[in-house]
Design a protein around this motif. Structure first.
Motif, PDB file in Angstrom:
ATOM      1  N   ILE A  87    -162.467-104.024  36.864  1.00  0.00           N
ATOM      2  CA  ILE A  87    -163.067-103.348  38.015  1.00  0.00           C
ATOM      3  C   ILE A  87    -162.005-103.124  39.090  1.00  0.00           C
ATOM      4  O   ILE A  87    -161.941-102.048  39.705  1.00  0.00           O
ATOM      5  CB  ILE A  87    -164.259-104.153  38.569  1.00  0.00           C
ATOM      6  CG1 ILE A  87    -165.458-104.010  37.636  1.00  0.00           C
ATOM      7  CG2 ILE A  87    -164.629-103.673  39.976  1.00  0.00           C
ATOM      8  CD1 ILE A  87    -166.701-104.767  38.074  1.00  0.00           C
ATOM      9  N   TYR A  88    -161.138-104.125  39.293  1.00  0.00           N
ATOM     10  CA  TYR A  88    -160.041-103.903  40.249  1.00  0.00           C
ATOM     11  C   TYR A  88    -159.178-102.726  39.808  1.00  0.00           C
ATOM     12  O   TYR A  88    -158.855-101.839  40.610  1.00  0.00           O
ATOM     13  CB  TYR A  88    -159.151-105.136  40.401  1.00  0.00           C
ATOM     14  CG  TYR A  88    -157.926-104.766  41.201  1.00  0.00           C
ATOM     15  CD1 TYR A  88    -158.008-104.619  42.584  1.00  0.00           C
ATOM     16  CD2 TYR A  88    -156.724-104.457  40.569  1.00  0.00           C
ATOM     17  CE1 TYR A  88    -156.921-104.182  43.311  1.00  0.00           C
ATOM     18  CE2 TYR A  88    -155.629-104.021  41.298  1.00  0.00           C
ATOM     19  CZ  TYR A  88    -155.733-103.884  42.669  1.00  0.00           C
ATOM     20  OH  TYR A  88    -154.648-103.430  43.389  1.00  0.00           O
ATOM     21  N   LEU A  97    -159.050 -95.111  40.854  1.00  0.00           N
ATOM     22  CA  LEU A  97    -159.828 -94.159  41.653  1.00  0.00           C
ATOM     23  C   LEU A  97    -159.084 -93.812  42.934  1.00  0.00           C
ATOM     24  O   LEU A  97    -158.980 -92.635  43.312  1.00  0.00           O
ATOM     25  CB  LEU A  97    -161.193 -94.758  41.992  1.00  0.00           C
ATOM     26  CG  LEU A  97    -162.254 -94.717  40.892  1.00  0.00           C
ATOM     27  CD1 LEU A  97    -163.342 -95.755  41.148  1.00  0.00           C
ATOM     28  CD2 LEU A  97    -162.866 -93.319  40.792  1.00  0.00           C
ATOM     29  N   ASP A  98    -158.551 -94.817  43.601  1.00  0.00           N
ATOM     30  CA  ASP A  98    -157.802 -94.574  44.834  1.00  0.00           C
ATOM     31  C   ASP A  98    -156.579 -93.705  44.565  1.00  0.00           C
ATOM     32  O   ASP A  98    -156.254 -92.806  45.352  1.00  0.00           O
ATOM     33  CB  ASP A  98    -157.380 -95.905  45.450  1.00  0.00           C
ATOM     34  CG  ASP A  98    -156.602 -95.718  46.736  1.00  0.00           C
ATOM     35  OD1 ASP A  98    -157.118 -95.078  47.666  1.00  0.00           O
ATOM     36  OD2 ASP A  98    -155.455 -96.222  46.818  1.00  0.00           O
ATOM     37  N   TYR A 132    -159.849 -84.315  49.071  1.00  0.00           N
ATOM     38  CA  TYR A 132    -160.301 -85.683  48.839  1.00  0.00           C
ATOM     39  C   TYR A 132    -160.599 -86.496  50.104  1.00  0.00           C
ATOM     40  O   TYR A 132    -161.011 -87.648  49.987  1.00  0.00           O
ATOM     41  CB  TYR A 132    -159.247 -86.431  48.013  1.00  0.00           C
ATOM     42  CG  TYR A 132    -159.093 -85.909  46.607  1.00  0.00           C
ATOM     43  CD1 TYR A 132    -160.181 -85.875  45.739  1.00  0.00           C
ATOM     44  CD2 TYR A 132    -157.865 -85.443  46.141  1.00  0.00           C
ATOM     45  CE1 TYR A 132    -160.051 -85.405  44.438  1.00  0.00           C
ATOM     46  CE2 TYR A 132    -157.719 -84.976  44.842  1.00  0.00           C
ATOM     47  CZ  TYR A 132    -158.821 -84.958  43.993  1.00  0.00           C
ATOM     48  OH  TYR A 132    -158.677 -84.485  42.716  1.00  0.00           O
ATOM     49  N   TYR A 133    -160.416 -85.940  51.284  1.00  0.00           N
ATOM     50  CA  TYR A 133    -160.561 -86.732  52.503  1.00  0.00           C
ATOM     51  C   TYR A 133    -161.923 -87.429  52.574  1.00  0.00           C
ATOM     52  O   TYR A 133    -162.012 -88.604  52.900  1.00  0.00           O
ATOM     53  CB  TYR A 133    -160.350 -85.865  53.739  1.00  0.00           C
ATOM     54  CG  TYR A 133    -160.248 -86.678  55.007  1.00  0.00           C
ATOM     55  CD1 TYR A 133    -159.019 -87.203  55.397  1.00  0.00           C
ATOM     56  CD2 TYR A 133    -161.373 -86.944  55.785  1.00  0.00           C
ATOM     57  CE1 TYR A 133    -158.921 -87.981  56.547  1.00  0.00           C
ATOM     58  CE2 TYR A 133    -161.278 -87.727  56.930  1.00  0.00           C
ATOM     59  CZ  TYR A 133    -160.056 -88.242  57.308  1.00  0.00           C
ATOM     60  OH  TYR A 133    -159.962 -89.016  58.439  1.00  0.00           O
ATOM     61  N   TYR A 134    -162.973 -86.705  52.279  1.00  0.00           N
ATOM     62  CA  TYR A 134    -164.322 -87.276  52.277  1.00  0.00           C
ATOM     63  C   TYR A 134    -164.736 -87.702  50.863  1.00  0.00           C
ATOM     64  O   TYR A 134    -165.424 -88.702  50.682  1.00  0.00           O
ATOM     65  CB  TYR A 134    -165.336 -86.275  52.843  1.00  0.00           C
ATOM     66  CG  TYR A 134    -165.049 -85.927  54.281  1.00  0.00           C
ATOM     67  CD1 TYR A 134    -165.442 -86.781  55.313  1.00  0.00           C
ATOM     68  CD2 TYR A 134    -164.352 -84.775  54.610  1.00  0.00           C
ATOM     69  CE1 TYR A 134    -165.154 -86.485  56.636  1.00  0.00           C
ATOM     70  CE2 TYR A 134    -164.045 -84.472  55.927  1.00  0.00           C
ATOM     71  CZ  TYR A 134    -164.454 -85.326  56.932  1.00  0.00           C
ATOM     72  OH  TYR A 134    -164.154 -85.028  58.238  1.00  0.00           O
ATOM     73  N   TYR A 135    -164.288 -86.948  49.881  1.00  0.00           N
ATOM     74  CA  TYR A 135    -164.646 -87.196  48.486  1.00  0.00           C
ATOM     75  C   TYR A 135    -164.167 -88.577  48.028  1.00  0.00           C
ATOM     76  O   TYR A 135    -164.884 -89.298  47.323  1.00  0.00           O
ATOM     77  CB  TYR A 135    -164.017 -86.106  47.608  1.00  0.00           C
ATOM     78  CG  TYR A 135    -164.547 -86.020  46.211  1.00  0.00           C
ATOM     79  CD1 TYR A 135    -165.662 -85.243  45.910  1.00  0.00           C
ATOM     80  CD2 TYR A 135    -163.912 -86.684  45.166  1.00  0.00           C
ATOM     81  CE1 TYR A 135    -166.140 -85.136  44.609  1.00  0.00           C
ATOM     82  CE2 TYR A 135    -164.377 -86.592  43.869  1.00  0.00           C
ATOM     83  CZ  TYR A 135    -165.501 -85.813  43.595  1.00  0.00           C
ATOM     84  OH  TYR A 135    -165.965 -85.714  42.299  1.00  0.00           O
ATOM     85  N   GLY A 136    -162.973 -88.951  48.435  1.00  0.00           N
ATOM     86  CA  GLY A 136    -162.409 -90.221  47.970  1.00  0.00           C
ATOM     87  C   GLY A 136    -162.467 -91.339  48.981  1.00  0.00           C
ATOM     88  O   GLY A 136    -161.828 -92.385  48.802  1.00  0.00           O
ATOM     89  N   LYS A 137    -163.254 -91.153  50.034  1.00  0.00           N
ATOM     90  CA  LYS A 137    -163.278 -92.142  51.112  1.00  0.00           C
ATOM     91  C   LYS A 137    -163.772 -93.511  50.634  1.00  0.00           C
ATOM     92  O   LYS A 137    -163.194 -94.543  50.967  1.00  0.00           O
ATOM     93  CB  LYS A 137    -164.144 -91.635  52.271  1.00  0.00           C
ATOM     94  CG  LYS A 137    -163.997 -92.463  53.543  1.00  0.00           C
ATOM     95  CD  LYS A 137    -164.651 -91.796  54.713  1.00  0.00           C
ATOM     96  CE  LYS A 137    -163.872 -90.618  55.221  1.00  0.00           C
ATOM     97  NZ  LYS A 137    -162.608 -91.041  55.889  1.00  0.00           N
ATOM     98  N   LEU A 147    -162.693 -99.153  49.243  1.00  0.00           N
ATOM     99  CA  LEU A 147    -162.847-100.251  48.286  1.00  0.00           C
ATOM    100  C   LEU A 147    -161.493-100.809  47.872  1.00  0.00           C
ATOM    101  O   LEU A 147    -161.331-102.031  47.730  1.00  0.00           O
ATOM    102  CB  LEU A 147    -163.622 -99.778  47.055  1.00  0.00           C
ATOM    103  CG  LEU A 147    -165.127 -99.563  47.225  1.00  0.00           C
ATOM    104  CD1 LEU A 147    -165.722 -98.986  45.939  1.00  0.00           C
ATOM    105  CD2 LEU A 147    -165.828-100.869  47.590  1.00  0.00           C
ATOM    106  N   ASP A 148    -160.522 -99.929  47.687  1.00  0.00           N
ATOM    107  CA  ASP A 148    -159.180-100.381  47.318  1.00  0.00           C
ATOM    108  C   ASP A 148    -158.586-101.231  48.436  1.00  0.00           C
ATOM    109  O   ASP A 148    -157.964-102.271  48.168  1.00  0.00           O
ATOM    110  CB  ASP A 148    -158.289 -99.169  47.033  1.00  0.00           C
ATOM    111  CG  ASP A 148    -156.935 -99.578  46.475  1.00  0.00           C
ATOM    112  OD1 ASP A 148    -156.885-100.060  45.333  1.00  0.00           O
ATOM    113  OD2 ASP A 148    -155.914 -99.410  47.185  1.00  0.00           O
TER     114      ASP A 148
END
Length: 311
Positions: free
Chosen positions: A175-176, A182-183, A193-198, A203-204
């Motif tokens: 999971i880590y 993902l990050d 990705y500013y909002y998409y990957g927030k 989490l990272d």
């Protein structure tokens, strides 16, 4: 808590064999899953911020759940095997979540090119280590880029996955690695990705919060072994670690920079330490990574014996 023998085997497997073939590498497969989900739920390039955040969050959570479930089933199957076989298979799978050997290999190549006197080759090779523009970097900033990546990824590539394996087994490590992937894929601060990957980026940051401090402390403890100064290292850890845009990466970069009395600088973003960086100090930084990982294993072994070994 995981038996420390598994961690030792994990490191040995990684050092000897390195990364698995891309066709079967779990991180590559996780990346393909992320790409598939991203195609199904595409970004609007910040044209619709709420939709981007929701779609990106669904991609993030779905990927974590799928990988977590698969790793849980695999772990159960492995633990049902005879002890010695289960330890070996467990360690082999766990080794795919770390990148100790590959980290050192990637980061040493630009330095080797500089030792050979080939500045252009070093600039080209350092592109694979950092994301910044490397075309005009001088020798010192190429060395800096290599050591920045080396020290930052002590946490991401080794300490964090082992830390979560200790408490949550293969599921924790995978999971880590999923969140970290993902990050790396959607956690950028650009229009797409500013909002998409927030969520993935946050989490990272959360998952690396404790391991990054552990990594910094390991660099302080082991400073005498790699020719560093533990007092300067402690100063860097306490007073320079938050100079970087990332809330976690500065704890290893600032600690190592000060321990070896050298400067690590990303032009226009941060400068850590005050001394002059050179080839010798850069090579000692690789020893720092080695000793820090050895110290991590030894300290954990002692703690395991204290809390688990006599039960």
């Amino acid at each position: 808590m995981i038996n420390p023998i598994i961690l030792y085997i994990t490191i040995i497997v990684d050092v000897i064999f390195g990364e698995p073939n891309e066709k079967v590498h779990p991180t590559v497969l996780i990346g393909r899953l992320i790409s598939l989900l991203e195609r199904l739920l595409p970004s609007t390039y910040s044209n619709n911020k709420i939709r981007d955040f929701l779609f990106g969050s669904v991609v993030t959570v779905t990927t974590i759940l799928i990988v977590g479930y698969i790793s849980y089933i695999v772990e159960k199957l492995i633990l049902a095997l005879p002890k010695h076989l289960s330890y070996l298979l467990y360690a082999i799978l766990l080794s795919t979540t770390i990148g100790y050997r590959s980290l050192k290999e990637f980061c040493i190549k630009p330095i080797e090119a500089l030792i050979e006197g080939d500045l252009e080759k070093a600039r080209e090779l350092v592109k694979h280590v950092v994301s910044r523009n490397t075309e005009d970097l001088d020798k010192e900033h190429i060395l800096s880029a290599s050591i920045e990546s080396l020290s930052e990824n002590l946490t991401d590539s080794v300490i964090s996955p082992l830390f979560y394996a200790i408490f949550f087994g293969l599921v924790g490590a995978f999971i880590y690695r999923t969140v970290n992937t993902l990050d790396a894929m959607i956690g950028y601060k650009n229009s797409k990705y500013y909002y998409y990957g927030k969520l993935a980026a946050r989490l990272d940051d959360i998952l690396n919060f404790i391991p990054s401090k552990i990594s910094g402390l390991l660099l302080i403890i082991t400073a005498p072994f790699y020719g560093g100064d533990w007092k300067r290292a402690l100063y860097g850890f306490l007073f320079e670690s938050l100079k970087t845009p990332s809330p976690n990466s500065g704890f290893t970069m600032a600690t190592l920079a000060n321990a070896l009395n050298m400067s690590l600088e990303k032009i226009g973003y941060y400068k850590l330490g005050n001394g002059r960086i050179d080839i010798d100090k850069s090579l000692r930084a690789f020893k720092a990574i080695d000793y820090s990982i050895i110290a991590f294993l030894l300290i954990y072994t002692l703690l395991w014996w204290l809390f688990e070994g006599f039960h």
